[in-house]
Write an enzyme that holds these catalytic residues in place. Structure first.
Site, mmCIF file in Angstrom:
data_model
loop_
_atom_site.group_PDB
_atom_site.id
_atom_site.type_symbol
_atom_site.label_atom_id
_atom_site.label_comp_id
_atom_site.label_asym_id
_atom_site.label_seq_id
_atom_site.Cartn_x
_atom_site.Cartn_y
_atom_site.Cartn_z
ATOM 1 N N CYS A 174 -16.417 2.252 0.768
ATOM 2 C CA CYS A 174 -15.266 1.384 1.063
ATOM 3 C C CYS A 174 -14.825 1.490 2.515
ATOM 4 C CB CYS A 174 -14.109 1.714 0.117
ATOM 5 S SG CYS A 174 -13.584 3.434 0.237
ATOM 6 N N GLN A 208 -10.250 -3.663 -3.207
ATOM 7 C CA GLN A 208 -11.535 -3.116 -2.774
ATOM 8 C C GLN A 208 -12.603 -3.400 -3.834
ATOM 9 O OE1 GLN A 208 -12.326 -1.173 0.203
ATOM 10 N NE2 GLN A 208 -14.320 -1.764 -0.574
ATOM 11 N N ARG A 259 -14.068 -8.101 1.832
ATOM 12 C CA ARG A 259 -12.645 -7.880 1.560
ATOM 13 C C ARG A 259 -11.862 -9.166 1.867
ATOM 14 N NH1 ARG A 259 -10.469 -2.839 1.701
ATOM 15 N NH2 ARG A 259 -8.715 -3.965 0.805
ATOM 16 N N ARG A 284 0.880 -1.188 0.000
ATOM 17 C CA ARG A 284 0.000 0.000 0.000
ATOM 18 C C ARG A 284 0.908 1.226 0.000
ATOM 19 N NH1 ARG A 284 -5.313 1.638 3.470
ATOM 20 N NH2 ARG A 284 -6.132 0.116 2.019
HETATM 21 N N1 CP Z 1 -11.305 0.258 2.540
HETATM 22 C C1 CP Z 1 -10.043 0.167 2.988
HETATM 23 O O1 CP Z 1 -9.103 -0.106 2.219
HETATM 24 O O2 CP Z 1 -9.899 0.355 4.314
HETATM 25 P P1 CP Z 1 -8.527 0.495 5.105
HETATM 26 O O3 CP Z 1 -7.882 1.789 4.667
HETATM 27 O O4 CP Z 1 -8.912 0.492 6.550
HETATM 28 O O5 CP Z 1 -7.632 -0.668 4.758
HETATM 29 N N1 NVA Z 2 -9.673 6.965 -1.404
HETATM 30 C C1 NVA Z 2 -9.317 6.565 -0.065
HETATM 31 C C2 NVA Z 2 -9.616 5.121 0.145
HETATM 32 C C3 NVA Z 2 -9.330 4.609 1.527
HETATM 33 C C4 NVA Z 2 -9.620 3.155 1.666
HETATM 34 C C5 NVA Z 2 -7.849 6.856 0.174
HETATM 35 O O1 NVA Z 2 -7.042 6.587 -0.716
HETATM 36 O O2 NVA Z 2 -7.510 7.368 1.240
#
Ligand code: CP
Ligand code: NVA
Length: 307
Positions: free
Chosen positions: A263, A132, A291, A102
């Site tokens: 999400c 997601q 998820r 991430r």
């Molecule tokens: N929706 C999602 O990716 O949540 P987190 O940021 O908590 O992982």
């Molecule tokens: N668009 C948001 C999604 C979080 C799950 C972000 O990138 O922060």
């Protein structure tokens, strides 16, 4: 899903439409406990941004497969002291069996993938959130049985979540509309890719009109107005995005059986009202649960677990 063994998942379009559908079917079978593949491998999590759902759902999915997880928080590894990504990637590749990353730039997950022989999974970048979208599609399939004839309308920022939904809906044959304020539209390359993936047989629409987007929709979807990394803009975005708030008044334009997805994490009173997220049409908790099932199917597939 033998065909996914060893493959990276950096964006939704790394899969073919038929692979997406097979993965969703496998996730549904796993959720119903009809199949229980074992895969005693090790997953590494390299997360440069905060996470609750993705971190925990990947971890539990891996444990349920019989595997292990190493949480490689960059702040306590040499990454934060400037070790080049290609060096980190080549070393992690020697220890781990699969890596979920991430981060901010899509180019960084691509660098991990280039220097790792093991599968690399995009656990969210600024460009996409493909894991997601798999869970979102799984939730829509659970609620409606099929995608044909359905319309998903996303209201808010043309961000990573919107991008993966555009691609995902086009791949499974669902109409998709994205309504954003001017200047916050989704990446045009992603929109064009979605149009190409739809093959002209389903609608791919980008508009600035939230009511037009909501009309007759079967799925209303929203996400935060300022994503991770954009926190300094959060205050100034509120008045710009206000007309796109998912609230009762907008929900009335949707199909009477419409469901609401987000999400998460949600900012109640900003992109979604408390009444709507807590209302009878909200499916956000099933969506969050999915998820885990979708990612378990993905992990089993890229690791080549016998199903
Ligand atoms: N929706 C999602 O990716 O949540 P987190 O940021 O908590 O992982
Ligand atoms: N668009 C948001 C999604 C979080 C799950 C972000 O990138 O922060």
């Amino acid at each position: 899903m033998e065909g996914l063994k060893g493959r990276d998942f950096l964006g939704l379009a790394d899969l073919t439409p038929s692979e997406v559908k097979q993965l969703l079917d496998l996730a549904a079978q796993m959720k119903a406990q009809k199949v229980n593949p074992r895969c005693e491998k090790v997953l590494g999590l390299v997360f440069y941004k905060a996470s609750t759902r993705t971190r925990v759902s990947f971890s539990v999915a891996m444990y349920q497969l019989g595997g292990q997880v190493i949480d490689l928080n960059p702040s306590v590894s040499q990454v934060s002291r400037g070790e080049p990504l290609p060096d980190t990637a080549r070393v992690l590749d020697r220890y781990l069996d699969v890596l979920a990353v991430r981060t901010f730039a899509q180019a960084d997950v691509e660098t991990f993938a280039r220097y790792c022989k093991i599968p690399v999974i995009n656990a969210l970048t600024d460009l996409e959130h493909p894991c997601q979208a798999l869970a979102d599609l799984m939730t829509v399939q659970e609620c409606f049985g099929d995608f044909s004839g359905l319309t998903l309308s996303y209201l808010g920022d043309g961000n990573n979540v919107a991008h993966s939904l555009l691609l995902g809906c086009a791949m499974v044959g669902m109409n998709v509309r994205v309504a954003t304020p001017d200047g916050y539209e989704p990446n045009p390359e992603i929109v064009n890719r979605a149009i190409a993936l739809s093959g002209g047989s389903t609608e791919v629409t980008v508009t600035s009109d939230p009511i037009a987007a909501a009309k007759g929709a079967h799925v209303l979807y929203t996400d935060v107005w300022a994503s991770m990394g954009q926190e300094q803009e959060a205050g100034s975005r509120i008045p710009v995005f206000q007309p796109y708030q998912l609230r009762d008044e907008l929900l009335k334009y949707a199909d009477s059986d419409a469901i609401v997805l987000h999400c998460l994490p949600a900012h109640r009173g900003e992109e979604i009202s408390d009444e709507v997220i807590e209302g009878s049409q909200s499916r956000v908790w099933d969506q969050a649960e999915n998820r885990m099932h979708a990612q378990k199917a993905l992990l089993a597939s890229v690791l080549g677990a016998a199903i």
